[in-house]
Design an enzyme around this catalytic site. Structure first.
Site, PDB file in Angstrom:
ATOM      1  N   ALA A  40      56.574  20.899 -10.445  1.00  0.00           N
ATOM      2  CA  ALA A  40      56.117  20.157  -9.268  1.00  0.00           C
ATOM      3  C   ALA A  40      56.563  20.883  -7.998  1.00  0.00           C
ATOM      4  CB  ALA A  40      56.705  18.747  -9.302  1.00  0.00           C
ATOM      5  N   LYS A  41      55.743  20.778  -6.981  1.00  0.00           N
ATOM      6  CA  LYS A  41      56.047  21.433  -5.702  1.00  0.00           C
ATOM      7  C   LYS A  41      56.687  20.384  -4.794  1.00  0.00           C
ATOM      8  CE  LYS A  41      53.645  24.816  -3.012  1.00  0.00           C
ATOM      9  NZ  LYS A  41      54.606  25.893  -3.021  1.00  0.00           N
TER      10      LYS A  41
END
Ligand code: PMP
Length: 312
Positions: A154-155
């Site tokens: 995930a960013k």
């Protein structure tokens, strides 16, 4: 950059300042994307793999338990609107979903989510010379976390502390970029780029199960490499871990990312890679990549979101 898309409207950037009590500013629970738009020769422009970037934004938000109050279609339109509001065809887009004000000490509160999209003109992230001649990188003393303690797919805003410190350290020490190892010592990726090497006719990159962000450019390059394996004289494409000593004796090394595009690496920790310049596989993949993003070659369906004439 003068105008920004925020919560469904184009507004002046000075009116988009969040409060000092913004929960995300204190605790890092926010998600973002980096997306590029490219001008095409026919006068139009196209946002590259916008749908995949927005899908990852929604997935990153889901991982954080954040409800994004806009639909995928609304954010597609927001990205186009903000490019046009800033007269940009070649531009970098930065969607950010963040939590509004938390009460002080409110770690467990779940304040409302806002979404903003900024757009700015942006050239080669690692420099024009880096893109053509290759960059010099340092293997950082900072590491990517393991899956036990880190959400690598995930960013998430707060997870960029280590990348930021590694990048600053590399620049301060005279390098162009840092590579981060994982907790087992394999070289995982750059601070904002995925890592590839070419060795004995194989193109090698760490697998998605490693502590890497599964980059959209990485995926693009893997597909181009499959299509052009014959021309590039690639016998294998391997997704496997890369030990540090193998990287140093690679024939070619390059980094991929929306910002970095396809950037050759000519030196790792003072060791010259291959001939010390962009090798044939890197060069071939780089030009195939630019043909694709600039609309010279035909992109798979849904990969280029073409938008029309500029609105002034
Ligand atoms: N790894 C990290 C840590 C990144 O921040 C990025 C940039 N988003 C990448 C890899 C490359 O991803 P992409 O090709 O999707 O831009």
């Amino acid at each position: 950059m003068t105008r920004i898309w925020k919560d469904g409207e184009i507004i002046a950037i000075e009116n988009a300042r969040p409060s000092i009590l913004t929960h995300t500013l204190h605790y890092g629970v926010g998600v973002f994307e980096g997306i590029r738009s490219y001008a095409a020769e026919d006068g139009s422009a196209g946002i590259f793999r916008l749908h995949d970037h927005l899908r990852r934004l929604f997935e990153s938000a889901k991982v954080c338990g954040m409800e994004v109050p806009y639909s995928h279609a609304e954010l597609v339109q927001g990205c186009i609107d903000v490019l046009q509001a800033n007269d940009l065809q070649d531009g970098y887009l930065r969607p950010l979903a963040y939590h509004d004000d938390g009460n002080l000490g409110g770690l467990g509160s779940v304040p409302p989510v806002h979404v903003a999209v900024a757009a700015a003109p942006w050239g080669a992230y690692l420099g024009d010379e880096g893109l053509s001649r290759g960059i010099r990188v340092q293997i950082s003393s900072f590491r990517r976390g393991s899956h036990e303690a880190y959400l690598s797919k995930a960013k998430i805003c707060g997870q960029y502390v280590i990348s930021t410190l590694a990048k600053r350290q590399a620049l301060a020490n005279g390098w162009d970029e840092a590579l981060l190892t994982d907790t087992e010592g394999y070289v995982a990726e750059g601070t904002g780029e995925n890592l590839f090497m070419v060795r004995h006719g194989a193109l090698v990159t760490p697998p998605v199960s490693a502590s890497i962000l599964p980059g959209i450019t990485r995926d693009t390059i893997l597909r181009l490499a499959q299509q052009q394996a014959g021309e590039l004289q690639l016998q294998h494409i391997e997704e496997r871990n890369i030990p540090r000593d193998e990287l140093l004796v690679a024939d070619e090394v390059f980094l991929t990312g929306t910002a970095a595009e396809v950037t050759p690496v000519r030196e790792v920790d003072g060791v010259t890679i291959g001939e010390g310049r962009a090798g044939p596989v890197t060069g071939g993949l780089q030009s195939a990549f630019f043909d694709l993003v600039k609309g010279v070659s035909t992109a798979p369906k849904g990969w280029r979101t073409v938008f029309g004439a500029l609105v002034r």
